[in-house]
Scaffold this active site. Sequence first.
Site, mmCIF file in Angstrom:
data_model
loop_
_atom_site.group_PDB
_atom_site.id
_atom_site.type_symbol
_atom_site.label_atom_id
_atom_site.label_comp_id
_atom_site.label_asym_id
_atom_site.label_seq_id
_atom_site.Cartn_x
_atom_site.Cartn_y
_atom_site.Cartn_z
ATOM 1 N N HIS A 140 1.050 -1.016 -0.161
ATOM 2 C CA HIS A 140 0.098 0.031 0.012
ATOM 3 C C HIS A 140 1.021 1.175 0.118
ATOM 4 C CE1 HIS A 140 -3.035 -2.722 2.442
ATOM 5 N NE2 HIS A 140 -3.479 -2.428 1.005
ATOM 6 N N LYS A 176 -18.256 -6.336 8.939
ATOM 7 C CA LYS A 176 -16.695 -6.980 8.819
ATOM 8 C C LYS A 176 -16.345 -6.952 10.329
ATOM 9 C CE LYS A 176 -14.344 -6.736 4.514
ATOM 10 N NZ LYS A 176 -13.395 -5.808 3.924
ATOM 11 N N ARG A 196 -2.768 -6.493 -8.125
ATOM 12 C CA ARG A 196 -2.019 -7.429 -7.787
ATOM 13 C C ARG A 196 -1.904 -8.608 -9.150
ATOM 14 N NH1 ARG A 196 -2.802 -7.324 -2.305
ATOM 15 N NH2 ARG A 196 -4.435 -8.696 -3.177
ATOM 16 N N SER A 232 -2.735 -8.041 2.764
ATOM 17 C CA SER A 232 -3.280 -7.837 4.352
ATOM 18 C C SER A 232 -3.651 -9.021 4.970
ATOM 19 C CB SER A 232 -4.489 -6.806 4.512
ATOM 20 O OG SER A 232 -3.831 -5.706 3.998
#
Lengths: 153, 153, 153, 153, 153, 153
Positions: free
Chosen positions: E17, E41, E90, E128
Amino acid sequence: MKIAVFPGSFDPFTKGHESIVRRALPLFDQIIIAIGINAEKKYMFPLEKRENWIRATFADLPNVRVENYTGLTVNYCRSVKANYILRGLRNTVDLEFEKGIAQLNKTLATEIETVFMMPTLELSAINSTIIRDIVRNGGDASAFVPSAIDLKN
Amino acid sequence: MKIAVFPGSFDPFTKGHESIVRRALPLFDQIIIAIGINAEKKYMFPLEKRENWIRATFADLPNVRVENYTGLTVNYCRSVKANYILRGLRNTVDLEFEKGIAQLNKTLATEIETVFMMPTLELSAINSTIIRDIVRNGGDASAFVPSAIDLKN
Amino acid sequence: MKIAVFPGSFDPFTKGHESIVRRALPLFDQIIIAIGINAEKKYMFPLEKRENWIRATFADLPNVRVENYTGLTVNYCRSVKANYILRGLRNTVDLEFEKGIAQLNKTLATEIETVFMMPTLELSAINSTIIRDIVRNGGDASAFVPSAIDLKN
Amino acid sequence: MKIAVFPGSFDPFTKGHESIVRRALPLFDQIIIAIGINAEKKYMFPLEKRENWIRATFADLPNVRVENYTGLTVNYCRSVKANYILRGLRNTVDLEFEKGIAQLNKTLATEIETVFMMPTLELSAINSTIIRDIVRNGGDASAFVPSAIDLKN
Amino acid sequence: MKIAVFPGSFDPFTKGHESIVRRALPLFDQIIIAIGINAEKKYMFPLEKRENWIRATFADLPNVRVENYTGLTVNYCRSVKANYILRGLRNTVDLEFEKGIAQLNKTLATEIETVFMMPTLELSAINSTIIRDIVRNGGDASAFVPSAIDLKN
Amino acid sequence: MKIAVFPGSFDPFTKGHESIVRRALPLFDQIIIAIGINAEKKYMFPLEKRENWIRATFADLPNVRVENYTGLTVNYCRSVKANYILRGLRNTVDLEFEKGIAQLNKTLATEIETVFMMPTLELSAINSTIIRDIVRNGGDASAFVPSAIDLKN
């Protein structure tokens, strides 16, 4: 001595898993099928059952061991002196996931290599998620697990 | 008689789903939109609402039926004498998932074929997950569902 | 009358192609296997041979026709009054290619729908490119083509 | 005796190739780097140069051999009594290609297994096509090939 | 004034990041790193910690701001007068997800463009999820987060 | 001064290309559309025509320039003092290709960043290959190129 760890949750162990282990076995002196325990995950089949099923599947092969572990896979590999991680690779979604894991493991432990094998054609649609789905819906998934595994027992 | 089952959770039914059904309909004598009920999943919209919304969407088409089912999709297909499963296919992640399901269904029930259609360009970014996300965040998702569906009611 | 065009270069026609046609046939009144001729491409097998092989493969099925065409596939479809294009879909590279073609065809001819089927498991590794490679290298590819096709003749 | 064939055109051999061979070597008694000769393909670097470059790269390793072959890879494997094919796997496009080849090779020769390794992070963007492109455009690609290889000579 | 929002849950913020933000910064007058709060979440690290970590990471850069938001990302962008959304990309699984989001955001707010950057090679395996997995298993993930972040504190 | 190079063969330039340039333009002081010349490639449309078409398309925008170049893209960027490469990204096959190129360019020239944008929904099926195919087959591709481009002239 060449030891490979074949890590997974094996919930349950499938014919696809069995095939990878049998086909890879000649490459190694020992393959340890290592059931990873993640406290935050729920499993359909209890750990003991999963271990016994895999043991029964490889009862004929003394150089296949079944264990369980917590913590990082690379740490577990070191604790059992394994230099190889063995993984099956079915499709492109698998690939992206496995590539990230393999490359990070390499950073965490440069001495450990990950080796991949692909399922044979006739086993390439089998995975544990689908088997759990069949079981949950009352279907018969016995064709997708090794013969030593009785999902109803 | 050619009957196709279009299975899904349709939480909610989207313009993308509607388009697949309307474009595929000439191929079949009947399409059954079958809402699968999975006891372990949580849905945003209650089953009855989802069923009514889909019924209202196809009120003009007598050969589109709306039902719900539990258990394996192939067993449901057999119970309604459907030989076809109809599925939409948006992208490569979909593909890997659908391929596994389709090939396993073929093993479980060789007489049932899965037929795929792709969304038209302007509908290809719509999916139920994103619509739920918009709704949850107080946005207006009415442009993404059939006009007969009022997500706020 | 529901007519589908199954376009391709079929250099050569494979068991995978045959399976798609046989499984899709109940959906249509007629399937036209249409060999596209591209003046800039080189083929391993002459057009006449490819046509005859496919005709021999479906000699038992009067509603399967074999033709060849030049020009845009959607124009050919219109000339034979076909409203459907039938395509096989093997993997994610196929998907990206087919999605582009299908969505553009929809723009060029809104009345024509593309319908996809996936190969059965045991046929999913077969494709014409690999067969040509086997033939070129003196291998035996007879297991990958319909029994009516004799690649050596 | 465990012998692996690492087949490719190696036009030219890259640091990525070298890394795969060195990391896989402990698994095998011998790795044969086998340059496949395809009469229909054009190569940038002559065969002899490619062979010499690879030989120089592994001059320190007696259990790495360099050979060339024509015909099917599985036939070549049999002729040198190799039971393993070693392949690198970079990305999802590679995967779809390699999966097809591996599953078909398994059909042609059930006794031969294909084993895959992924490049390490820092080598994962290197491939022969890009190196040829750099060379063709007058760039310096020496950072991407083993130190024993002098692309300008 | 060109303002970009870099949205995410950043649980935790990674070196990947950080690299995206630093490399994209010259393109914009201001980058707002916006931590999205989703009531459904669960996060491993509390919001305040995540915010402080990111602030410490960019303490040297006055045109990087850290905020949090609820609701739709495009609405948040409008509220801070941002015309750009910045995203890292990615792999192919990312792509399918991001493409859907970007194209839908474009429908919801035509004035907002999404700009993508790819991680540099050496950071491309970091995400992450994997860091949380390492932390949960008692491993040391400090090599994967900016130096201002102390995951143990 | 922020200069971006938008490299490609543009054989021909499409509405998708045009959209990327127009949407990205506010981010840069200048965008140079750079037609790469590869002596080994054959093009359908002559270089001069391609250049003129693009110039006509952006006649209203003084900060869009059209040039051509040979050699490595990063070397060309340096010669025109561009720090950014702009690329469109349509699908997963594109991604794998672009990722390799972008990461290698970063190795060759660390000061140059590659920025990606995705096509809007309605343009996402357009590409030069398909347009050439339509043209070659006598179809009308005018809907897929900017209005200033007359493919028949």
